[in-house]
Scaffold this active site. Sequence first.
Site, PDB file in Angstrom:
ATOM      1  N   LYS A  21      -2.608   6.266 -18.710  1.00 56.19           N
ATOM      2  CA  LYS A  21      -1.248   4.845 -18.039  1.00 56.19           C
ATOM      3  C   LYS A  21      -0.999   5.110 -18.921  1.00 56.19           C
ATOM      4  O   LYS A  21       0.617   4.810 -19.253  1.00 56.19           O
ATOM      5  CB  LYS A  21      -2.596   4.289 -17.605  1.00 56.19           C
ATOM      6  CG  LYS A  21      -1.659   3.215 -17.201  1.00 56.19           C
ATOM      7  CD  LYS A  21      -2.202   2.050 -16.009  1.00 56.19           C
ATOM      8  CE  LYS A  21      -1.577   1.319 -15.384  1.00 56.19           C
ATOM      9  NZ  LYS A  21      -0.034   1.758 -14.568  1.00 56.19           N
ATOM     10  N   ILE A 451       5.069  -7.320   9.764  1.00 58.73           N
ATOM     11  CA  ILE A 451       4.258  -6.337   9.032  1.00 58.73           C
ATOM     12  C   ILE A 451       3.270  -7.197   8.578  1.00 58.73           C
ATOM     13  O   ILE A 451       2.132  -6.592   8.777  1.00 58.73           O
ATOM     14  CB  ILE A 451       4.369  -5.318   8.953  1.00 58.73           C
ATOM     15  CG1 ILE A 451       5.209  -4.312   9.598  1.00 58.73           C
ATOM     16  CG2 ILE A 451       3.349  -4.281   8.283  1.00 58.73           C
ATOM     17  CD1 ILE A 451       4.858  -4.348  10.913  1.00 58.73           C
ATOM     18  N   SER A 453       3.497  -9.011   4.670  1.00 60.13           N
ATOM     19  CA  SER A 453       3.919  -9.309   3.167  1.00 60.13           C
ATOM     20  C   SER A 453       5.007  -9.658   2.574  1.00 60.13           C
ATOM     21  O   SER A 453       6.136  -8.781   3.863  1.00 60.13           O
ATOM     22  CB  SER A 453       3.146  -8.810   2.781  1.00 60.13           C
ATOM     23  OG  SER A 453       3.270  -7.310   2.261  1.00 60.13           O
ATOM     24  N   TRP A 581     -11.631   2.485   1.444  1.00 59.76           N
ATOM     25  CA  TRP A 581     -10.492   2.144   0.427  1.00 59.76           C
ATOM     26  C   TRP A 581     -11.171   1.683  -0.296  1.00 59.76           C
ATOM     27  O   TRP A 581     -11.401   0.479  -1.541  1.00 59.76           O
ATOM     28  CB  TRP A 581      -9.300   1.202   0.638  1.00 59.76           C
ATOM     29  CG  TRP A 581      -8.491   1.802   1.243  1.00 59.76           C
ATOM     30  CD1 TRP A 581      -8.064   3.015   1.194  1.00 59.76           C
ATOM     31  CD2 TRP A 581      -7.367   0.983   1.454  1.00 59.76           C
ATOM     32  NE1 TRP A 581      -7.000   3.780   1.728  1.00 59.76           N
ATOM     33  CE2 TRP A 581      -6.093   2.686   2.032  1.00 59.76           C
ATOM     34  CE3 TRP A 581      -6.391   0.767   1.661  1.00 59.76           C
ATOM     35  CZ2 TRP A 581      -4.915   2.741   2.555  1.00 59.76           C
ATOM     36  CZ3 TRP A 581      -4.983  -0.100   2.192  1.00 59.76           C
ATOM     37  CH2 TRP A 581      -4.389   1.295   2.655  1.00 59.76           C
ATOM     38  N   HIS A 714      10.231   1.549   1.779  1.00 63.37           N
ATOM     39  CA  HIS A 714      10.287   1.605  -0.179  1.00 63.37           C
ATOM     40  C   HIS A 714      11.569   1.871  -0.489  1.00 63.37           C
ATOM     41  O   HIS A 714      11.588   2.197  -1.890  1.00 63.37           O
ATOM     42  CB  HIS A 714       9.833   3.632   0.462  1.00 63.37           C
ATOM     43  CG  HIS A 714       8.705   3.230   1.133  1.00 63.37           C
ATOM     44  ND1 HIS A 714       8.238   3.595   3.004  1.00 63.37           N
ATOM     45  CD2 HIS A 714       7.313   3.035   0.160  1.00 63.37           C
ATOM     46  CE1 HIS A 714       7.466   3.741   2.714  1.00 63.37           C
ATOM     47  NE2 HIS A 714       5.982   3.172   1.532  1.00 63.37           N
TER      48      HIS A 714
HETATM   49  N1  GLN Z   1      -0.273  -6.541   6.215  1.00 65.81           N
HETATM   50  C1  GLN Z   1       0.167  -5.858   5.043  1.00 65.81           C
HETATM   51  C2  GLN Z   1       1.442  -5.889   4.151  1.00 65.81           C
HETATM   52  O1  GLN Z   1       1.989  -6.016   5.238  1.00 65.81           O
HETATM   53  C3  GLN Z   1      -0.096  -4.443   5.473  1.00 65.81           C
HETATM   54  C4  GLN Z   1       0.401  -2.689   4.911  1.00 65.81           C
HETATM   55  C5  GLN Z   1      -0.699  -1.361   4.991  1.00 65.81           C
HETATM   56  O2  GLN Z   1       0.125  -1.309   5.942  1.00 65.81           O
HETATM   57  N2  GLN Z   1      -0.469  -0.975   3.776  1.00 65.81           N
HETATM   58  O3  GLN Z   1       0.902  -5.257   3.099  1.00 65.81           O
HETATM   59 ZN    ZN Z   2       2.100  -0.529   6.303  1.00 67.10          ZN
END
Ligand code: GLN
Ligand code: ZN
Length: 774
Positions: A21, A451, A453, A581, A714
Amino acid sequence: MTNLQIHILGFPRIGAARELKTALERHWRGESPAAELEQTGRELRARHWALQRAAGLDHVTVGDFAFYDHVANHIQLLGCEPARFGFTPEQDALQRYFAMARGDTGHDAHTDCGHGHACQQGAALEMTKWFDTNYHYLVPEFAADTAFSLHAGRLLAEVAEARALGHPAKAVLLGPLTFLWLGKEKGAVSFDRLSLLDSLLPVYGALLAQLKGAGVDWVQIDEPILGLDLPSAWRNAFEPTYWQLSQAGASLLLATYFSPLEENLSLACRLPVAGLHVDGVRAAHELTSVADWLPGHKVLSVGIVDGRNVWRTDLDAALAVLRPLREKRAGALWLSTSCSLLHVPFSLERETQLAPDIRSWLAFATEKLDELAVLRATLAGAGAADTTAALAAARSAVASRHASPRVHNAAVAARLASLAPQSDQRASPFPQRQAVQRERLGLPAFPTTTIGSFPQTAEIRAARASHKRGQLDAASYERTMLAHIADAVHRQEQLGLDVLVHGEAERNDMVEYFGEQLDGFAFTQYGWVQSYGSRCVKPPLIYGDVARPQPMTVAWTAHAQRLTERPMKGMLTGPVTILQWSFVRNDQPRATTARQIALAIRDEVADLEQAGIAIIQIDEPALREGLPLRRARWDEYLDWATGAFRLTAAVAADSTQIHTHMCYAEFNDILPQIAAMDADVITIETSRSDMELLAGFGQFRYPNEIGPGVYDIHSPRVPDTQQMVRLLRKASAVIAPDQLWVNPDCGLKTRGWHETEEALRNMVAAARQLREEQ
Ligand code: GLN
Ligand code: ZN
């Protein structure tokens, strides 16, 4: 001992201290020349081979190393770099390789392309999950006119390195059918990539001949697709393929893993190869049949040591499996790991912070090599003193794990056993809940939310790092995080969002954050596993019954709620995602562990509700990833996985609105089960599919509310309002408008505040426009 050999299917390439890495990222930043990177590669290979030989393995495995991904290595090896990159033969091969992996503008296209999706030309190859692992490979692209040619220089050089170091070399290749299967058809002309087989096989033939010429004793040829539900054309291609490859004269060990062979078992046994490797963990129940079917002169390689998990092997149990196989078979028996060790951490050696008993229950890649040696020595009857001692140590570790009070928590077992059958059902059906929730929440049509964060700024990360190092005390850390939460709340109010979130500033990672507060979880210091390229993850280890000693999120969420009149959405990670995970226990079914986690998160739901939180989101982005490789096992999985989600959520009163969130997924083949989760609201990633994903929900008449993501998180590109209005109109055409929410595709932690605020401002404007159009 030639009749009883030991080997592995592959070794982690990232290095004990993630040397690869470091070297890759230095090189990509332009701080070191290719020669230096190549030198690191050589050193890592030499070190990893030396470990294999020191453990007594009969061959070292060559060809498992890659600077980014082993599938990408094969794209170059077989001369099929996609034409769209416009490479010229004069271009340096390593530069071309990184261009395919990362996009030819040199940035890491997978995290932050920045060019939006119009950027196709030199865009990196798509990445996708390697079977059911968390490793991602680069997807080969095939066109009707794809031609193949042999470029074996790199592989042969690695063989020469191993031989120069005095190691007997077994080369590993992806088999031609698996290689084609993993790729994708691209281009205007529609065709079937299996039709490329005829032109691919001569290249493999030439390669095998060259490997043999280079002094390779064995070629391990991986065909894990033999464990999948294959269309008959693909199944039928195996025999002619391997007849043709057998002409090259190399000794082939056909390797299968991750899944039982089932209807392909007799096919695999009769292919004209010198040996067959089977996954002795996931296909343990097939070992006897394979031993019966496989002709006596062939090598049977049994993957008895688990390559997918971190637990020390129960050597007595393994020996009980191996002894009858040895008796049954006149031919050679090889012992191996179930699959490549790519999927487990490097070594326990530097783990000084694990509790000694937990540490004694584990075996990472390096320790698994030693397990193979002990198994072989014992099986061969060469009970030297050190073997006997090793066996005894293993036995007592396994016994201590079975008996440990850390593992078994009677209260957890009793609670699970006494759950009422209705525990995973909400009190009332959705329409009734919807009415009560609407009354309570008073939200407008097309409610807006995010969502979870918000940007994990450099400041936030620095505070966490300094807290972890002990430089920032707990109280100051908490104060800093609360200030970031207040800031996020304030910004959301300014933007005019309807349902707010606290922003997850205090969370390092959505699984680790919970695991660190739950009983039954342990964390390593160096247990890194490659995810893709230079990216690694450090999954938690679930070793014992899971319980929640105290609330985990309530104080933060309640604090955030006190700062605003608007509803503050509580934010939890769901049981399936936490399971998926992590490295999980192998001494009880995954379903049981999932239910234990479900109960722990369920308590958090109840406490949030008690604290006055009216909306709670339970994220399940990994639900789909857990699908078994074989379709026949999907129902069973979906049954317990969605059950675990419902068990978590169902404690909520009708007036509490439960959200769930899923990303990077196609759902159309599991819509009934998604609906059966019965979340009041589901938010999903759809913007990249231009809302196509939503059509399935519409056709299925998905009953509850949905927030289809209206922009891709993204990319830092700010989506304009009209673009989102267009997507929302498109969504309204397939889903009743009063069922729709407005939100981004996923969390915003990788973004900066500036672009986040602009994007959300436009998103709120889009929702307002839709309301006016009603
Ligand atoms: N609640 C998480 C965030 O908003 C969801 C992340 C995800 O779906 N991978 O980061
Ligand atoms: Zn997500």
